[in-house]
Design a protein around this motif. Structure first.
Motif, short mmCIF file in Angstrom:
data_model
loop_
_atom_site.label_atom_id
_atom_site.label_comp_id
_atom_site.label_asym_id
_atom_site.label_seq_id
_atom_site.Cartn_x
_atom_site.Cartn_y
_atom_site.Cartn_z
N VAL A 332 40.54 33.13 32.86
CA VAL A 332 40.61 34.42 32.46
C VAL A 332 41.63 35.17 33.12
CG1 VAL A 332 38.83 36.66 32.43
CG2 VAL A 332 37.99 34.05 32.12
N PHE A 333 42.37 36.06 32.50
CA PHE A 333 43.49 36.64 32.93
C PHE A 333 43.17 38.20 32.77
CE2 PHE A 333 45.08 32.99 31.24
CZ PHE A 333 46.14 32.56 31.67
N GLY A 334 43.46 38.94 33.94
CA GLY A 334 43.39 40.30 34.14
C GLY A 334 42.18 40.77 34.35
N GLN A 335 41.15 40.11 34.98
CA GLN A 335 40.03 40.57 35.87
C GLN A 335 39.69 39.66 36.65
OE1 GLN A 335 36.65 42.07 33.57
NE2 GLN A 335 37.86 43.29 32.00
N GLU A 336 38.91 40.37 37.76
CA GLU A 336 38.23 39.68 38.75
C GLU A 336 36.85 39.27 38.60
OE1 GLU A 336 38.57 41.40 42.64
OE2 GLU A 336 40.74 41.41 42.59
#
Length: 423
Positions: A332-336
């Motif tokens: 998953v790119f862009g979030q923690e």
């Protein structure tokens, strides 16, 4: 009086002297039994504790010098092929994924450059898990631009190799001896064979069975549908012949995927018709791919880009964690992720300047399935259902476009998400 080299321990001395001996094993066409090329294998000094390749590479891994040893083995094999005039027969060179992207040692560089110009080289990426996917992709692209071919080695040992097949479109896919010699049916072996055959049919890659040692193994290889073989039945590793009659069946040269786009949406911007969609309309499109990953074996990699304006809820993180536990490589790119709900999911933070933050992406790839939901934020307007239309979007099942979009994400990875254990 000891010299500086002799005062070193034996392995340091081996590396310094480049004291690796190459041997070569024929790779043959199963149609006529004649060689199509030779694989270079490494041996340490005779009588030393590092004579076998297992001992040699185990010590290199322990000392953190696998890349240096890889370069020594590969270039030494190239030097032997050049010296013996073997310019017309493809030469297969093994390389660990971690070696790709590392510079060739300066003293070996002239021979390597000459080999690139004069030899027909095939780079075999081994099954050992690891390596930077972005570096692998760049190195493979550069190697192909210089006329080389790519093989994925020991497929069936580690899922990493199946993921590499999906990303790299190799010219040769080498099935591990455990697949060739497997005498009992198993779903894992069947999955590997089906995955490889699907890829070969889609791209034109050659399928090679390793470990052919008996007529029964040869029969099994032909039943699998392999066109190439390697093993003691055709010849043990030895000196490279000065002359050989090659098979009339040449090695294929697969058309590689184009250069990497800056973002997944950029890969399709001018090639596919998009439709205006609200965030609400994107949810069921993503659900189609998430369901495939959650409930079938069709998906091996699931990569998502999630803008901060549309964060995952806890249920979605749980779903992705469950998908990862099924053996799918999930990123998953862009979030923690809100730990521990994201356990098993590889999270890739993005800088505020990354153009990916303007996209909503979900890519699902397997051996016979490829799909991508690609959306780019547009100027808000009002739609008939009263929502703000903020995306130009498309759902595509065109495998070539999907893999190009995947490459745009792989270029941002430093490691490939872990998945199921090997066979």
């Amino acid at each position: 009086m000891q010299t500086a080299t002799s005062a070193r321990d034996p392995f340091d001395a081996l590396l310094a002297a480049r004291a690796v001996c190459p041997v070569f094993q024929p790779i043959v066409s199963l149609r006529d039994g004649r060689p199509v090329g030779f694989e270079a294998l490494a041996r340490g000094p005779d009588g030393s504790q590092y004579q076998t390749p297992a001992a040699l590479f185990a010590e290199a891994a322990h000392r953190g010098v696998t890349a240096e040893l890889d370069w020594i083995c590969g270039v030494t094999a190239c030097a032997e092929a050049l010296d013996r005039g073997m310019r017309h027969a493809p030469l297969f060179l093994n390389v660990d994924p971690d070696t790709l992207g590392t510079p060739c040692p300066v003293d070996l560089l002239p021979t390597y450059e000459r080999a690139l110009q004069e030899l027909d080289l095939v780079l075999e990426i081994t099954e050992r898990r690891g390596g930077n996917p972005a570096s692998i992709l760049r190195s493979v692209t550069t190697f192909r631009q210089r006329g080389g071919r790519i093989a994925i080695d020991d497929v069936g040992v580690d899922p990493f190799s199946l993921n590499m097949i999906s990303m790299l479109a190799p010219d040769v896919i080498k099935l591990d001896r455990s697949v060739t010699q497997g005498d009992k049916p198993s779903w894992a072996r069947t999955l590997v064979i089906n995955s490889v055959k699907m890829e070969a049919q889609a791209t034109g890659a050659a399928v090679l069975c390793e470990g052919i040692e008996t007529p029964e193994h040869l029969e099994a290889a032909r039943a699998i549908g392999a066109t190439l073989g390697q093993g003691w039945l055709f010849g043990r590793p030895g000196r490279l012949p000065t002359a050989v009659e090659l098979s009339a069946d040449p090695l294929p040269r697969v058309t590689p995927y184009p250069g990497c786009a800056s973002t997944p949406f950029a890969a399709i911007r001018d090639r596919v018709r998009t439709l205006p969609m609200s965030q609400h309309m994107l949810v069921p499109l993503c659900g189609l791919l998430e369901e495939m990953a959650q409930h079938t074996d069709a998906v091996r990699m699931l990569f998502a880009v999630v803008p901060k304006t549309t964060p995952f809820d806890e249920q979605t993180w749980m779903t992705y964690s469950h998908i990862a536990k099924r053996g799918v490589a999930v990123a998953v790119f862009g979030q923690e992720s809100p730990a521990p709900l994201g356990a098993g999911v590889h999270v890739v933070p993005l800088p505020d300047t990354d153009p990916l933050l303007d996209e909503r992406v979900l890519i699902a790839v397997g051996s016979h399935f490829a799909a991508a939901m690609l959306a780019h934020r547009a100027e808000p307007t009002r739609t008939c259902d009263g929502e703000s239309q903020i995306y130009d979007a498309v759902l595509t099942y065109d495998r070539r476009i999907v893999i190009e979009a995947l490459h745009a994400l792989v270029s941002r990875l430093t490691s490939l998400p872990a998945n199921a254990p090997g066979l």
